[in-house]
Structures are given as C-alpha cells and as structure tokens.
Design an enzyme around this catalytic site. Structure first.
Site, PDB file in Angstrom:
ATOM      1  N   TRP A 115       0.794  -1.219   0.000  1.00 44.41           N
ATOM      2  CA  TRP A 115       0.000   0.000   0.000  1.00 44.41           C
ATOM      3  C   TRP A 115       0.826   1.268   0.000  1.00 44.41           C
ATOM      4  CZ3 TRP A 115       1.636   2.717   4.112  1.00 44.41           C
ATOM      5  CH2 TRP A 115       2.124   2.009   5.208  1.00 44.41           C
TER       6      TRP A 115
ATOM      7  N   LYS B 177      -2.445  -8.441  -7.557  1.00 46.58           N
ATOM      8  CA  LYS B 177      -3.242  -8.219  -6.354  1.00 46.58           C
ATOM      9  C   LYS B 177      -2.669  -7.014  -5.627  1.00 46.58           C
ATOM     10  CE  LYS B 177      -2.640  -9.265  -2.243  1.00 46.58           C
ATOM     11  NZ  LYS B 177      -3.057  -7.925  -1.685  1.00 46.58           N
TER      12      LYS B 177
ATOM     13  N   GLU C 276      10.911  -8.515  -2.558  1.00 48.63           N
ATOM     14  CA  GLU C 276      11.447  -7.264  -2.005  1.00 48.63           C
ATOM     15  C   GLU C 276      10.771  -7.094  -0.662  1.00 48.63           C
ATOM     16  OE1 GLU C 276      11.675  -3.955  -0.471  1.00 48.63           O
ATOM     17  OE2 GLU C 276      10.385  -3.201  -2.081  1.00 48.63           O
TER      18      GLU C 276
ATOM     19  N   CYS D 145      10.171   0.991   2.763  1.00 47.17           N
ATOM     20  CA  CYS D 145      11.142  -0.039   3.136  1.00 47.17           C
ATOM     21  C   CYS D 145      12.567   0.492   3.096  1.00 47.17           C
ATOM     22  CB  CYS D 145      10.993  -1.257   2.228  1.00 47.17           C
ATOM     23  SG  CYS D 145      11.115  -0.867   0.475  1.00 47.17           S
TER      24      CYS D 145
ATOM     25  N   GLU E 178      11.678  -2.633  12.088  1.00 47.74           N
ATOM     26  CA  GLU E 178      11.341  -1.615  11.102  1.00 47.74           C
ATOM     27  C   GLU E 178      10.241  -0.723  11.671  1.00 47.74           C
ATOM     28  OE1 GLU E 178      10.798  -1.511   6.268  1.00 47.74           O
ATOM     29  OE2 GLU E 178      10.002  -3.231   7.366  1.00 47.74           O
TER      30      GLU E 178
END
Length: 486
Positions: A157, A181, A257, A291, A388
């Site tokens: 997203w 998707k 990824e 990321c 993260e």
C-alpha cells in the site's frame, strides 16, 4: 476527485480479460481515507474464483503477447508512460486520498512510477543473448531468452502506483502476462494504472487486477495454479517467507522485495546541511512508511549536537495533516494499528532511557497521525533500532569507533538500504562496501532509480527490480546447440 473515482467503477473492480465486473460472490470491501477514517468507496472483493478467472485470461493472452514484436510491446509501455504523466494531478490526488501521503510525495511517486514504463519500454527492444563456438568445436552455442509465463504480482500500500509499475513494466516488456493483487488499503490506484494500460493498447488479458480483502485466498489460488510460473512480491519479510514456502511446492520462480532497517551514518567530516537534507528525505518521505526509509541514525560524536539541532529544527517545521491539503509535508499513517505499533516502540525506548529531542505538531482529533519525532540517548538494544519502525521517528545513536559502528550497522537480519554522509568520498565508499545492504546512498537520501538494480540481501529479499536485472527476472534462459561439423 469523486468523479475520477467513480469513473474507475470500483464496484466493478475485478479487471479481467479487458473487462470490469463485480466479484463472483458479489462481495465488496471498504476503502477509507486514513486522514479522517471516512469511507472513500466500496471496491469489488475478489475471491478464489475471481483469481482463477484472472489466470484463465492471462494464460489465454500469453501466447499472443509473448509472440508480439518487442517494438510493439515497447510502444504500449511508452504510451502508458505518456498517459500517466497526462493524469499526474488526478493520480496524485487519488494516492493522497487513499494512501494519505502528501500531494508533493504523491506527485513524485507518479513521476517515479511512470519512469518504469519508459525505462522498460526501452529495455523491451534490447535483446539479451549470445553466440559462440563450443570449446570442443563441432557445434555452435546460441543463447536466448523467453518470457517465463503468467506472472503473479503482489504489491503493498505504501507506493501503490510505483510498486505496480515496477513489476508490470518489466513483465510486459519481457512478454509475460500478469495477474495483480494490490493492497486492500490502496486498490484504486491499481485500477487507475490498469485503465491506463488498456488505453495504451495492452491487449485484453495481458493485465488483470484482482482487488481483495482476502489475500490468502487469491494468492494461494495463483500459486497452486500450474499456469502461474512467476511470483513477484513486495511486502513484509514474514509474509514473504510464507509465500516462498508456498512457491516451493511447485518451484515457482520468485522475486522478493521485503523489509528493511536502513542505517543512516553521519561522519565527523560530513556536510551537515547536506546530511540534514538527505535525512529529511530518507526518513520522512511518505511519513517514513517506506522499506528504504532511514530507520536508525548513527552520528559521529564530534557533530552529534550540531546535526541533532539542525535536523530537529527541520523536523519541528514539518506540517502534518491530511495528504490532500496543499501545505502538508507529512500525512497520516496508513492505519490506527500502525500508530499503535509506532507508539509502542517509542514508549519502550523512552522507558529505557531515550529522550524526545524534537517533535512536530500533529492533528489529534481525527485520523491516523503520528508526530515526526527525533529521539536521542537511545539504548543500543532498544527494539526500535532492531525493528522496522515504518513511521516518522528518527532514533539517533552516537558513534566514535568505525569497527563498532559497523558492528551495530550490520547487527540486523535485514539488508535493503543504507546511507552514508561524509566529506571523504573514498572513506564513504570503503565503509559502504562493508555494509551488508543491497543499496547504499552516498551523500544522498534517495537510492531508488528505475535504471538501477533495486533489492536487498539477507532477509530483505531475493532478486532485483529495475535496471536490466528487472526484465531478466521475468525471463527464462534457453540455448540451442547447433551442429557445425565439417
């Protein structure tokens, strides 16, 4: 903006075989504005049956698309590039609405996303092959490549346009057909990209999109279908591991990824103004929900106070608000769950001795907002240095010894991106070579470029996207041994 969304016909969001329809079971799911929590629209909720229909269409279209001349495939992608830029205002507003990022960030994403279509339009017409004499003589070796087949693409997203085009572009350039998707939080951008590709001339069935709130049903259906020969996934490391396990059952060609934990190193001789500018981009682009976002800051003790003061002043000046507001620099987080996760990491660090050095203001009455924050005196074992953060929080750690710095920098299972700022380019590059990361920004806060190989090491992924490697990920090598006897 409502008219643009209505024109996408989200209730008919199952985009299969060049046509739009509701889901097989007539289900729909909500897409909400993260700045307010208000409903944007309802989108057709894809099922396993819809996933099978998408593969049916992609498999039927594959022979024709694979046999299409590379120049013709290139022209479709180049036209898609032009159309995306022609709709940059509408696409940016759409992304800002359903994703929450600022309009400036959203416009930058649209330009970046369009560049993947242009780059791979150019790569489509550059054949990759070889011809040579076999070492023993008597034959000639001809090496070529062909498209791997139907490709299943799963996107996140946080960059709903760019993550789609970064996968669709090379797949179509190689001659693959795709089933996509998108994330349930941001399906509208994917539908807009699919419409653009239709308008650009992609034949029916080449690009198929199945929005869903039931991702396991859809993706498992694809991975169990023998006609699907490629999986390209961008998302969390945990989900990526699960999908790799599923893909192993049929030995599906897979690219991943995954998560990151990027260190941002500031040396004693760094240009502080440049380092702060780089830090603002690396940390706060898309509110830190990237990321590649700088996750931990290692600042040399000689410049620690100067850097923190300048960085903190820039952070305090950030305007936080709805992405669609013209003055917004940082929008909301994607969900209330994201805010709770960030809050928990910060609270743990504060309880362990960290302090808030600088913080901006943020709306408190509605939406999923978290104020951009700079932390100092962060303990080396704080969870937010190891996990993260995926939010606008910058924990700063002081360093003095290079070997100890590298130990801390590399003390993670991730290895996607890193950043190094120094006035000594030779030292910066030597340090970069010792950092376990697939990408290192040297004196700049951005590493993403369609012309460069994007990807990580360790648990940050498999393979590379972008550059020449991007199209190779959707190809299989084939060679012919040709008799050459006298």
């Amino acid at each position: 903006m409502l008219d643009y969304v209505d024109d996408l016909r989200p209730g008919l969001g199952i985009h299969v075989g060049g046509s739009r329809r509701p889901s097989e079971d007539a289900a729909a799911f909500r897409v909400v504005d993260p700045a307010t929590g208000n409903l944007i629209t309802l989108v057709a909720d894809g099922s396993a049956a819809d996933a099978r229909s998408a593969v049916d269409a992609a498999a039927a279209a594959f022979p024709g698309w694979a046999g299409t001349a590379p120049r013709a495939r290139s022209e479709v992608l180049h036209q898609a590039f032009e159309l995306m830029l022609a709709e940059i205002d509408e696409l940016a507003a759409l992304i800002a609405w359903e994703n929450g990022k600022s309009l400036s960030d959203a416009r930058a994403e649209v330009r970046y996303a369009a560049e993947f279509f242009r780059w791979f339009a150019e790569e489509a017409v550059r054949p990759d092959g070889a011809y040579g004499v076999s070492p023993a003589g008597g034959s000639r070796t001809v090496v070529t490549s062909r498209p791997v087949g139907v490709a299943a693409l799963v996107t996140p997203w946080n960059f709903p346009a760019a993550m789609a085009t970064r996968k669709i572009g090379p797949a179509l350039a190689a001659g693959c057909t795709v089933v996509l998707k998108p994330a349930a939080e941001t399906p509208l951008t994917a539908l807009a990209v699919a419409r653009i590709l239709d308008q650009a001339g992609a034949p029916a069935g080449v690009v198929n999109v199945v929005p869903t709130s039931r991702p396991a049903d859809v993706v498992t259906t694809w991975l169990e279908d023998p006609r699907v020969r490629k999986l390209s996934f961008t998302g969390s490391t945990g989900v990526g591991k699960h999908l790799l396990a599923q893909a192993a059952d049929r030995v599906v060609n897979s690219s991943m990824e995954l998560g990151g934990n990027a260190p941002f190193v500031v040396a004693a001789d760094a240009d502080i103004e440049a380092a702060v500018a780089g830090a603002m981009i690396a940390k706060f682009r898309n509110g830190g929900q990237a990321c590649t976002a700088a996750n931990r800051f290692y600042v040399h003790e000689a410049v620690h106070d100067v850097f923190v003061a300048a960085f903190g002043a820039a952070v305090e000046a950030l305007a936080v608000g709805p992405g669609l507001d013209a003055g917004t620099a940082v929008g909301p987080m994607i969900s209330d769950r994201a805010v709770r996760t960030i809050t928990g990491l910060v609270d743990d660090a504060l309880a362990a001795g960290a302090t808030v050095a600088h913080r901006s203001a943020a709306p408190a009455d509605a939406g999923h907002f978290y104020p951009p924050t700079v932390l100092v005196d962060v303990p080396a074992d704080a969870p937010l240095l190891r996990e993260e953060i995926f939010g606008p929080v910058a924990p700063v750690v002081t360093w003095r010894d290079e070997d100890e710095l590298l130990r801390q920098v590399n003390d993670t299972e991730h290895g996607l991106a890193a950043y190094v700022f120094s006035g000594d380019l030779r030292w910066a590059l030597k340090l970069a070579e010792r950092i376990d990361a697939g990408m290192v920004g040297v004196n700049r806060g951005v590493v993403s470029d369609p012309a460069a190989p994007f990807g990580g090491v360790r648990e940050s992924g498999l393979g590379r996207e972008g550059a020449r490697e991007g199209i190779r990920a959707f190809c299989e090598t084939q060679y012919f041994s040709v008799d050459w006897a006298d």
